[in-house]
Design an enzyme around this catalytic site. Structure first.
Site, PDB file in Angstrom:
ATOM      1  N   HIS A 144      83.685  47.819  28.773  1.00  0.00           N
ATOM      2  CA  HIS A 144      83.546  49.276  28.843  1.00  0.00           C
ATOM      3  C   HIS A 144      83.709  49.855  27.454  1.00  0.00           C
ATOM      4  O   HIS A 144      84.463  49.305  26.641  1.00  0.00           O
ATOM      5  CB  HIS A 144      84.621  49.862  29.773  1.00  0.00           C
ATOM      6  N   GLU A 166      81.403  49.476  37.779  1.00  0.00           N
ATOM      7  CA  GLU A 166      80.168  49.038  38.433  1.00  0.00           C
ATOM      8  C   GLU A 166      80.332  47.724  39.187  1.00  0.00           C
ATOM      9  O   GLU A 166      79.581  47.430  40.102  1.00  0.00           O
ATOM     10  CB  GLU A 166      79.056  48.929  37.399  1.00  0.00           C
TER      11      GLU A 166
END
Ligand code: COA
Length: 369
Positions: A253, A311
């Site tokens: 991320h 996700e």
């Protein structure tokens, strides 16, 4: 003062607004939504309460739930009345194109900002569901105002309002409702900063979320889990992918240096599903793959923590709820739209025109190249 030679092409770390709406702590792995840790909010508040919190600062449990349930139900009903006229806009291959075109035609009341936010939030659920049905050759299901927002969104999108699944979708919608100054939220704020209307801001945000670098498709995560399968050799599979120069989807991320706190909330939400649900099998695979991916990425990048992001478990959860891959980003928009509206309200109340600069590197008449 910045040197006129410096360019922040990704605006990384540039602070353009003060906000009471959300705080993303990348080092601590903490997401605060208007004074509440996400983990607690997602497990204790309905989507309606999350809207009330973001739009008005109403504390969950303070009586806003019933008022907002009615507000959003009315908004879904109003949006449902537009469905026959929006068939053309909704019959698009891509769900985000369908949302962009249909939301653009809304005319919410001019004078009441909360009613505007509700109209857009209700309509996003209705239009996402209608698009999914039309895509399968089925007639859209009209909204059911007797249901809460998450249950009705699930019913309109899948035809099934199964209560456990609706609770899990409710958690997902709250989990993604806001996340600092992400690209689509920034887009909405830029549009709002010009004094434009909320529909325009949300339509622009839908356009930003459509991009694969933002709303992206957690679809590749599902493909990866399917390719490994239950009992498969996750390490060998992932090592081959990394050796081929591929990234492991759902890992890493830009801001989080630890596991994305939203991943844990969505992983837990899968536990709400019945033990017989096929999603449970995928959950076992997902956990094994996450473990193997974490180990491999630690070996390859000892100086950079690359952990599961939102996700990873979004893919497993939405699939388990009966949504297909094409519905993932429109479902993300169904949750995030309330955050966009909150940012529009905040930008209007406290912001200035957002107008950054660029450094011209083209030719100047009269100067030698
Ligand atoms: N798999 C393998 N390697 C990864 C990786 C992943 N998922 N994420 C980052 N890396 C590696 C990069 O290749 C880079 O290696 P290098 O220094 O040898 O070139 C290093 O880690 C740093 O990556 P960087 O591109 O600087 O990170 P970023 O902050 O720009 O990227 C993401 C963040 C999310 C784009 C990135 O982690 C990624 O592509 N993840 C996979 C896609 C995904 O899940 N997206 C959803 C995000 S919510």
């Amino acid at each position: 003062m910045r040197s006129d030679r410096s360019v922040d092409s990704g605006l990384e770390g540039v602070v353009v607004a003060e906000s009471v709406l959300s705080r993303v702590d990348g080092e601590g792995g903490r997401l605060i939504i208007r004074g509440h840790d996400l983990e607690r909010l997602a497990t204790s508040a309905s989507y309606e309460e999350a809207c009330a919190l973001l739009w008005e600062g109403a504390e969950p449990g303070d009586g806003s739930a019933a008022r907002y349930r009615e507000l959003l139900a009315r908004a879904r009903n109003d949006a449902g009345a537009h469905l026959p006229a929006l068939r053309g806009a909704l019959q698009r291959r891509d769900g985000m194109d369908a949302l962009r075109g249909s939301l653009a035609q809304l005319e919410p009341p001019h004078d009441d900002p909360i009613a505007q936010a509700a109209a857009l939030t209700g309509a996003t659920a209705v239009f996402a569901g209608a698009w999914a049905r039309l895509r399968r050759g089925q007639a859209p299901l009209p909204p059911d105002p007797s249901l809460d927002h998450a249950s009705d969104a699930l019913r309109m999108a899948t035809g099934s309002p199964q209560p456990q699944a609706a609770r899990a979708l409710g958690r997902y919608l709250v989990t993604v409702v806001d996340h600092g100054m992400n690209a689509s939220t920034f887009t909405a704020r830029v549009v709002a900063s010009t004094g434009s209307d909320m529909v325009s801001a949300v339509v622009a945000a839908v356009g930003a979320l459509k991009g694969p670098l933002h709303g992206g498709a957690p679809g590749p995560v599902l493909d990866m889990l399917d390719a490994i399968g239950e009992g498969g050799d996750a390490r060998a599979h992932l090592r081959a992918r990394l050796s081929a120069g591929e990234r492991i989807m759902g890992m890493g991320h830009r801001i989080y240096r630890v596991r994305d706190p939203r991943a844990a909330v969505l992983e837990d939400a899968l536990e709400l599903l019945s033990p017989a649900s096929p999603g449970r099998g995928r959950l076992r695979v997902a956990r094994a793959v996450e473990r193997a991916a974490g180990e491999l990425l630690r070996e390859r990048h000892p100086g950079r923590r690359l952990e599961a992001n939102v996700e990873f478990y979004t893919a497993v959860l939405l699939d388990a709820l009966g949504l297909d891959r094409a519905q993932f980003t429109p479902t993300f928009a169904t949750g995030r739209v309330a955050g966009w509206c909150a940012h529009v309200l905040e930008q209007r109340a406290t912001g200035r025109l957002i107008r950054p600069a660029l450094r011209y590197v083209g030719p100047v008449p009269g100067l030698a190249a």
